[in-house]
Motif scaffolding. Structure first.
Motif, PDB file in Angstrom:
ATOM      1  N   MET A   1       0.845  -1.194   0.000  1.00 52.54           N
ATOM      2  CA  MET A   1       0.000   0.000   0.000  1.00 52.54           C
ATOM      3  C   MET A   1       0.876   1.239   0.000  1.00 52.54           C
ATOM      4  O   MET A   1       1.814   1.351   0.796  1.00 52.54           O
ATOM      5  N   MET A   2       0.585   2.183  -0.864  1.00 57.76           N
ATOM      6  CA  MET A   2       1.352   3.410  -0.953  1.00 57.76           C
ATOM      7  C   MET A   2       0.668   4.509  -0.147  1.00 57.76           C
ATOM      8  O   MET A   2      -0.560   4.614  -0.117  1.00 57.76           O
ATOM      9  N   LEU A   3       1.482   5.324   0.526  1.00 62.46           N
ATOM     10  CA  LEU A   3       0.992   6.488   1.237  1.00 62.46           C
ATOM     11  C   LEU A   3       1.464   7.733   0.512  1.00 62.46           C
ATOM     12  O   LEU A   3       2.564   7.759  -0.043  1.00 62.46           O
ATOM     13  N   SER A   4       0.633   8.774   0.513  1.00 65.77           N
ATOM     14  CA  SER A   4       1.022  10.029  -0.132  1.00 65.77           C
ATOM     15  C   SER A   4       1.868  10.848   0.837  1.00 65.77           C
ATOM     16  O   SER A   4       2.220  10.401   1.931  1.00 65.77           O
ATOM     17  N   ALA A   5       2.205  12.061   0.447  1.00 64.35           N
ATOM     18  CA  ALA A   5       3.094  12.889   1.250  1.00 64.35           C
ATOM     19  C   ALA A   5       2.559  13.045   2.674  1.00 64.35           C
ATOM     20  O   ALA A   5       1.368  13.269   2.887  1.00 64.35           O
ATOM     21  N   ALA A   6       3.460  12.943   3.646  1.00 60.00           N
ATOM     22  CA  ALA A   6       3.056  12.976   5.047  1.00 60.00           C
ATOM     23  C   ALA A   6       2.683  14.369   5.513  1.00 60.00           C
ATOM     24  O   ALA A   6       1.913  14.522   6.473  1.00 60.00           O
ATOM     25  N   PHE A   7       3.214  15.410   4.854  1.00 63.96           N
ATOM     26  CA  PHE A   7       3.014  16.760   5.354  1.00 63.96           C
ATOM     27  C   PHE A   7       3.217  17.780   4.245  1.00 63.96           C
ATOM     28  O   PHE A   7       3.756  17.469   3.183  1.00 63.96           O
ATOM     29  N   GLU A   8       2.781  18.996   4.532  1.00 66.39           N
ATOM     30  CA  GLU A   8       3.077  20.154   3.702  1.00 66.39           C
ATOM     31  C   GLU A   8       4.088  21.009   4.461  1.00 66.39           C
ATOM     32  O   GLU A   8       3.956  21.189   5.679  1.00 66.39           O
ATOM     33  N   PHE A   9       5.063  21.534   3.749  1.00 67.54           N
ATOM     34  CA  PHE A   9       6.107  22.313   4.422  1.00 67.54           C
ATOM     35  C   PHE A   9       6.467  23.535   3.594  1.00 67.54           C
ATOM     36  O   PHE A   9       6.667  23.435   2.389  1.00 67.54           O
ATOM     37  N   ARG A  10       6.527  24.666   4.284  1.00 67.79           N
ATOM     38  CA  ARG A  10       6.993  25.893   3.655  1.00 67.79           C
ATOM     39  C   ARG A  10       8.019  26.531   4.574  1.00 67.79           C
ATOM     40  O   ARG A  10       7.682  26.945   5.688  1.00 67.79           O
ATOM     41  N   PRO A  11       9.281  26.614   4.172  1.00 65.45           N
ATOM     42  CA  PRO A  11      10.283  27.233   5.035  1.00 65.45           C
ATOM     43  C   PRO A  11      10.048  28.731   5.154  1.00 65.45           C
ATOM     44  O   PRO A  11       9.451  29.355   4.265  1.00 65.45           O
ATOM     45  N   GLY A  12      10.508  29.303   6.247  1.00 60.92           N
ATOM     46  CA  GLY A  12      10.326  30.726   6.469  1.00 60.92           C
ATOM     47  C   GLY A  12      11.640  31.478   6.487  1.00 60.92           C
ATOM     48  O   GLY A  12      12.719  30.899   6.302  1.00 60.92           O
ATOM     49  N   THR A  13      11.535  32.768   6.707  1.00 59.81           N
ATOM     50  CA  THR A  13      12.710  33.646   6.749  1.00 59.81           C
ATOM     51  C   THR A  13      12.880  34.284   8.123  1.00 59.81           C
ATOM     52  O   THR A  13      13.631  35.237   8.280  1.00 59.81           O
ATOM     53  N   THR A  14      12.158  33.769   9.113  1.00 61.30           N
ATOM     54  CA  THR A  14      12.253  34.246  10.488  1.00 61.30           C
ATOM     55  C   THR A  14      12.685  33.082  11.377  1.00 61.30           C
ATOM     56  O   THR A  14      12.721  31.927  10.924  1.00 61.30           O
ATOM     57  N   PRO A  15      12.981  33.332  12.654  1.00 67.01           N
ATOM     58  CA  PRO A  15      13.390  32.232  13.544  1.00 67.01           C
ATOM     59  C   PRO A  15      12.249  31.317  13.955  1.00 67.01           C
ATOM     60  O   PRO A  15      12.487  30.338  14.672  1.00 67.01           O
ATOM     61  N   ARG A 129      11.813  16.367   9.307  1.00 73.04           N
ATOM     62  CA  ARG A 129      11.731  17.700   8.720  1.00 73.04           C
ATOM     63  C   ARG A 129      11.661  18.770   9.805  1.00 73.04           C
ATOM     64  O   ARG A 129      12.301  19.817   9.708  1.00 73.04           O
ATOM     65  N   LEU A 130      10.862  18.515  10.848  1.00 68.96           N
ATOM     66  CA  LEU A 130      10.739  19.470  11.935  1.00 68.96           C
ATOM     67  C   LEU A 130      12.107  19.694  12.589  1.00 68.96           C
ATOM     68  O   LEU A 130      12.523  20.837  12.824  1.00 68.96           O
ATOM     69  N   ARG A 131      12.804  18.612  12.872  1.00 70.70           N
ATOM     70  CA  ARG A 131      14.131  18.708  13.494  1.00 70.70           C
ATOM     71  C   ARG A 131      15.109  19.461  12.601  1.00 70.70           C
ATOM     72  O   ARG A 131      15.853  20.332  13.065  1.00 70.70           O
ATOM     73  N   ALA A 132      15.114  19.124  11.329  1.00 67.06           N
ATOM     74  CA  ALA A 132      16.050  19.758  10.399  1.00 67.06           C
ATOM     75  C   ALA A 132      15.783  21.258  10.276  1.00 67.06           C
ATOM     76  O   ALA A 132      16.722  22.063  10.199  1.00 67.06           O
ATOM     77  N   GLU A 133      14.501  21.645  10.272  1.00 67.02           N
ATOM     78  CA  GLU A 133      14.186  23.059  10.125  1.00 67.02           C
ATOM     79  C   GLU A 133      14.555  23.838  11.382  1.00 67.02           C
ATOM     80  O   GLU A 133      15.071  24.956  11.292  1.00 67.02           O
ATOM     81  N   LEU A 134      14.296  23.282  12.544  1.00 68.22           N
ATOM     82  CA  LEU A 134      14.709  23.956  13.775  1.00 68.22           C
ATOM     83  C   LEU A 134      16.231  24.107  13.830  1.00 68.22           C
ATOM     84  O   LEU A 134      16.740  25.154  14.248  1.00 68.22           O
TER      85      LEU A 134
END
Length: 268
Positions: A1-15, A129-134
């Motif tokens: 069974m295939m799953l689609s993308a787990a999340f939507e992500f948009r990086p920001g320019t602030t902390p 992704r959350l860890r990498a962005e932080l």
């Protein structure tokens, strides 16, 4: 069974990064096939959370938002499913709804293979992704801020007595962020006379707030559990109330502005 993308992500320019782990509505085949009648309407969803924060992109704030329902896997619980609360609650793979009824028909809960796939294809990618962005934000700005955005029905007898305040801030009893940041957010809420609020009341922050909020490492995390009475139509199921939403948006934007205006002492 295939799953689609787990999340939507948009990086920001602030902390600041805003996380929305319970906004997803997608279901895996295994979950969809076994849901009880009570669960088919996805009643414990954090309804319309992305619509509560339409101003984030213009403010340069990054966002990560789950695509899958918490009934597939709860992204705000630890991967090993160790309990976060002493009181009755739901786990990594919820077997009961917030009203105490069963999530799945008898014998129809996803099997271990489906659960392991959900961990590998949904939980782990979201947290990676959350860890990498932080880490990226901290490397760029010297510190990182995390706002974990949630909502919940105003009355959930299984989880708490009575009616929930409108704004419920959680900082893991002060362990997930600098106390000066929590105080600044409280002052902002105190200026909003139309809404009630509490800090570290029934909701002190789930796994995301507790795990990623490390003030000593200059990563500061805050959870907001917002009462759905502030933006849903009364007695109309899960429908936005446009008048309530118009009134609520400026209050939420002020909270985000407060976070963006704050800096740890090391950055001043």
């Amino acid at each position: 069974m295939m799953l689609s993308a787990a999340f939507e992500f948009r990086p920001g320019t602030t902390p600041l990064l805003v996380s929305m782990p319970h906004a997803g509505l997608k279901l895996s085949d295994a979950v969809s096939a076994g849901l009880s009648d009570d669960a088919k309407s996805l009643p414990d969803t954090d309804w319309f959370v992305p619509e509560l924060y339409p101003f984030l992109a213009q403010m340069g704030v990054g966002v990560i938002s789950a695509n899958y329902s918490r009934y597939v896997i709860d992204l705000n619980r630890p991967e090993d499913d160790q309990p976060l609360y002493a009181t009755k609650t739901t786990g990594l793979f919820p077997q009961i709804l917030f009203d105490g009824s069963a999530t799945f028909l008898p014998g129809q809960a996803p099997d271990d293979q489906a659960r392991q796939q959900a961990i590998a294809k949904i939980w782990q990618p979201y947290h990676q992704r959350l860890r990498a962005e932080l880490d990226r934000l901290k490397a760029r700005f010297g510190y990182a801020l995390l706002f974990d955005a949630h909502s919940i029905a105003a009355e959930v007898p299984m989880l708490f007595e009575g009616r929930l305040p409108d704004f419920n801030l959680g900082t893991h009893d002060g362990a997930s962020c600098d106390p000066a940041l929590a105080a600044a957010l409280q002052r902002t809420l105190q200026q909003q006379s139309d809404y009630s609020h509490v800090l570290n009341g029934r909701f002190k922050g789930g796994y995301i707030t507790r795990h990623y909020g490390q003030p000593a490492e200059n990563i500061h995390a805050v959870q907001l559990e917002l009462s759905q009475a502030t933006y849903l139509q009364q007695g109309a199921g899960y429908q936005l109330d446009s008048a309530k939403l118009k009134h609520l948006h400026p209050q939420l934007q002020q909270l985000i502005e407060t976070m963006l205006a704050w800096q740890p002492d090391s950055q001043r």
